[in-house]
Enzyme design. Structure first.
Site, short mmCIF file in Angstrom:
data_model
loop_
_atom_site.label_atom_id
_atom_site.label_comp_id
_atom_site.label_asym_id
_atom_site.label_seq_id
_atom_site.Cartn_x
_atom_site.Cartn_y
_atom_site.Cartn_z
N ASN A 197 -15.55 -36.05 -59.33
CA ASN A 197 -15.20 -37.14 -60.17
C ASN A 197 -15.95 -38.11 -60.73
O ASN A 197 -17.34 -36.79 -60.62
CB ASN A 197 -14.63 -38.35 -59.40
CG ASN A 197 -13.66 -39.42 -60.28
OD1 ASN A 197 -13.49 -39.69 -61.31
ND2 ASN A 197 -13.38 -41.04 -59.70
N HIS A 217 -6.83 -40.52 -66.52
CA HIS A 217 -8.38 -39.77 -66.32
C HIS A 217 -8.55 -38.36 -66.20
O HIS A 217 -8.15 -37.63 -66.06
CB HIS A 217 -8.91 -40.63 -64.77
CG HIS A 217 -10.02 -40.18 -64.42
ND1 HIS A 217 -11.33 -40.70 -64.71
CD2 HIS A 217 -10.83 -40.27 -63.18
CE1 HIS A 217 -12.27 -40.64 -64.41
NE2 HIS A 217 -12.45 -40.39 -63.09
N CYS A 274 -14.77 -41.16 -69.53
CA CYS A 274 -14.38 -39.47 -68.46
C CYS A 274 -13.98 -38.77 -69.04
O CYS A 274 -14.67 -37.36 -68.33
CB CYS A 274 -13.24 -40.39 -67.13
SG CYS A 274 -11.56 -40.55 -69.19
#
Length: 373
Positions: free
Chosen positions: A326, A305, A44
């Site tokens: 995201n 994250h 990520c």
């Protein structure tokens, strides 16, 4: 009469629920490239920071370029392996990383568009690094254990060869829009200067207005963070967005009130409302500097994250939320979210580990305190 009273109460409850359902109005919506999925990977950090850099390229040049996340991942794995082996296994080797790892890679290795290096198996459109990571972990552990009692120089090319097998050999030159580039000449074309970006956090175990190495597992490269009081941390974030600069950030997404399905992240004042607050407005927690610190030190807040903040929205009561891009694909069932998360200020104050911004996006008085002006 009792039945009538019950019916009235039920209708009133239904009416209040409908009235309190979230209704968002856009305040700021900065340009960004489309949402994509990181697949079955722990990268990520590369997807979010690449998205952040893509928005910076739009701001600087007007060009919308889909950058290669995997080019940065491949280069950074060599840095992770070097760190782990030369520390004889007394370091973190994992899929994780932070925004400054992308900036470090850009500075050292340049940039590549996704069309020149996508890191996918032939015929696949989905990243899955499970096998590759297991192989790499086994290799670097073996080298760190040094079974031959004298480590040979073969380990670096061996790790590089495995990365070539799974991700592909990094290109030295490539064609893009009719021109031939190297990674460094492509970086120059994008006008990105990695030295223009800084990472900022807010914890009171270090001096405010100083920089320090934040001790979190994914900070394998020992990156430094400027430290601001929480209110100035939030003011810097808001100032960035208000002046056209998007923001990269690292946060905890393990809370039950972070929901990709609902496209929402909140911190209700009363934890008993955690579930229902995903469907309708409830008062949120007032987050202090000390409570933020306590939640970090007791491991309730961890660096799970990284994502990309590219706007602001308000609910019908005027409460502020951050529009977050995201990297889990378009998996929201809430119309209009399409994989974005509306994150409340309470959640941002409590659960954000750090942000990365262009240094010109920092308010001038705060930049001066940090020695950046």
């Amino acid at each position: 009469m009792r039945k009538l009273a019950t019916l009235v109460a039920l209708l009133t409850t239904l009416s209040l629920h409908a009235q309190d359902s979230y209704q968002f109005t856009t305040v700021i919506d900065l340009e960004a490239t489309p949402i994509i999925s990181q697949g079955r990977t722990g990268t990520c950090w590369s997807f979010s920071a690449s998205s952040f850099i893509e928005s910076e390229i739009i701001r600087l040049t007007g060009k919308m370029i889909n950058l290669s996340e995997m080019y940065t991942v491949r280069q950074t794995y060599m840095d992770k392996a070097e760190n782990y082996v030369m520390r004889q296994g007394l370091a973190n080797f994992s899929e994780g990383g932070l925004a400054h790892d992308v900036l470090n890679s850009i500075k050292a290795n340049g940039l590549v568009p996704n069309e020149a290096y996508n890191g996918l198996d032939e015929g696949s459109n989905y990243h899955n690094h499970a096998e590759m990571v297991a192989v790499l972990e086994s290799m670097v552990k073996t080298y760190a254990d040094n079974p031959g009692e004298k480590l040979s120089k073969k380990w670096r090319p061996a790790v590089s060869a495995v990365l070539d097998v799974y991700l592909g050999k990094a290109p030295e030159t490539f064609a893009y829009e009719g021109k031939t580039y190297t990674p460094q000449s492509f970086l120059k074309m994008t006008q990105i200067n990695p030295d223009d970006y800084v990472s900022i956090t807010s914890f009171n175990h270090a001096d405010f207005y100083s920089s320090f190495i934040l001790n979190i597992p994914d900070n394998f490269s020992n990156g430094s963070f400027y430290n601001l009081p929480l209110d100035e941390f939030i003011r810097t974030l808001d100032n960035s967005l208000e002046n056209g600069y998007s923001v990269e950030f690292d946060c905890d997404v393990s809370e039950p009130t972070f929901s990709a399905k609902h496209g929402l992240a909140i911190i209700p004042e009363d934890a008993q409302n955690n579930k229902v607050a995903l469907e309708g407005l409830y008062p949120e927690l007032a987050v202090s500097q000390q409570f933020r610190q306590d939640e970090f030190e007791n491991f309730t807040t961890t660096d799970d994250h990284l994502m990309h903040i590219m706007g602001l929205v308000n609910d019908q009561k005027g409460n502020k939320y951050y529009k977050v891009k995201n990297s889990w694909g378009n998996n929201s069932d809430r119309i209009g979210n399409d994989g974005f998360i509306n994150m409340s200020e309470s959640y941002m104050r409590l659960k954000t580990i750090s942000i990365t911004v262009h240094k010109d996006a920092i308010p001038k008085d705060i930049a001066k305190k940090l020695g950046l002006k």
